[in-house]
Design an enzyme around this catalytic site. Structure first.
Site, PDB file in Angstrom:
ATOM      1  N   HIS A  19       0.821  -1.215   0.000  1.00  0.00           N
ATOM      2  CA  HIS A  19       0.000   0.000   0.000  1.00  0.00           C
ATOM      3  C   HIS A  19       0.855   1.265   0.000  1.00  0.00           C
ATOM      4  O   HIS A  19       0.346   2.343  -0.281  1.00  0.00           O
ATOM      5  CB  HIS A  19      -0.911  -0.003   1.229  1.00  0.00           C
ATOM      6  CG  HIS A  19      -2.373   0.135   0.920  1.00  0.00           C
ATOM      7  ND1 HIS A  19      -2.917   0.132  -0.342  1.00  0.00           N
ATOM      8  CD2 HIS A  19      -3.429   0.288   1.768  1.00  0.00           C
ATOM      9  CE1 HIS A  19      -4.239   0.276  -0.271  1.00  0.00           C
ATOM     10  NE2 HIS A  19      -4.566   0.367   0.993  1.00  0.00           N
ATOM     11  N   ASN A  66      -7.203   5.560   3.328  1.00  0.00           N
ATOM     12  CA  ASN A  66      -8.626   5.745   3.028  1.00  0.00           C
ATOM     13  C   ASN A  66      -9.117   7.168   3.200  1.00  0.00           C
ATOM     14  O   ASN A  66     -10.238   7.484   2.810  1.00  0.00           O
ATOM     15  CB  ASN A  66      -9.477   4.792   3.864  1.00  0.00           C
ATOM     16  CG  ASN A  66      -9.233   3.344   3.502  1.00  0.00           C
ATOM     17  OD1 ASN A  66      -8.548   3.035   2.517  1.00  0.00           O
ATOM     18  ND2 ASN A  66      -9.787   2.444   4.290  1.00  0.00           N
ATOM     19  N   ASP A  91      -0.780   2.330  -5.372  1.00  0.00           N
ATOM     20  CA  ASP A  91      -0.696   0.903  -5.677  1.00  0.00           C
ATOM     21  C   ASP A  91      -1.891   0.458  -6.511  1.00  0.00           C
ATOM     22  O   ASP A  91      -2.940   1.102  -6.501  1.00  0.00           O
ATOM     23  CB  ASP A  91      -0.628   0.092  -4.383  1.00  0.00           C
ATOM     24  CG  ASP A  91      -1.868   0.274  -3.517  1.00  0.00           C
ATOM     25  OD1 ASP A  91      -2.167   1.420  -3.131  1.00  0.00           O
ATOM     26  OD2 ASP A  91      -2.549  -0.721  -3.226  1.00  0.00           O
TER      27      ASP A  91
END
Length: 188
Positions: A19, A66, A91
């Site tokens: 990530h 997020n 990613d």
């Protein structure tokens, strides 16, 4: 002026995870441009530099993946940067490890970081440099996969991908998105 943001999660526990490929690329870009990412503004580690005659803000949002849009949206508002002058490096599990895909606009494609940016900018018109991290194994949870690290055998391949993503972002600023897409959007 451009904002070039690499997505990832802050703190040592997430270093070198799938990530965090955006953070890795931004670190290499900062080194190349001699930019210190020491400013703590807009919930990001950031610094200002130049690519040719164009001022650029390099950013590593510290909001966790997020909520990346909170940081990037705040920065875009403050510096009056339009979405088409924002480059996001992130990613992508739909690309083979190390493969790059550049898009001038588009949907989030299931990526929560991109979804947050779209929501906060109110636009899908920002450029994305997606770095392939490979498809997750069927039996594995997606969060566990993207928060996992690359096997030793893939580390050199991924280092090359981070360098390519940094170079691609320079090319976008200097020569435009089409030039970068023509060079980097090729199958390996």
């Amino acid at each position: 002026m451009f904002i070039i943001a690499g997505l990832g999660n802050p703190s040592r526990e997430y270093e070198k995870t799938r990530h965090n490929v955006g953070f890795e690329a931004i670190d290499l870009l900062a080194d190349k441009l001699l930019v210190n990412l020491t400013d703590k503004k807009h919930r990001a580690c950031c610094g200002i530099g130049m690519i040719g005659t164009e001022k650029v803000i390099l950013s590593k949002p510290q909001t966790y993946m997020n909520l990346s849009g909170e940081s990037i949206g705040s920065m875009a508002d403050y510096y009056k940067v339009e979405p088409d002058h924002i480059i996001v490096i992130c990613d992508d599990i739909n690309l083979e490890e190390g493969q790059l895909r550049i898009r001038a606009k588009g949907s989030a494609g299931g990526h929560n970081g991109l979804k947050s940016i779209i929501n906060h900018l109110g636009s899908q018109e920002f450029l994305r440099i997606r770095v392939g991290v490979g498809e997750k194994p069927k039996e594995m949870d997606l969060a566990d996969y993207v928060l996992g690290r690359f096997p030793k055998a893939q580390e050199a391949l991924m280092e090359d991908a981070y360098k390519a993503a940094a170079e691609a972002s320079i090319m976008v600023v200097e020569d435009g998105a089409d030039a970068a897409m023509n060079l980097y959007n090729r199958k390996k």
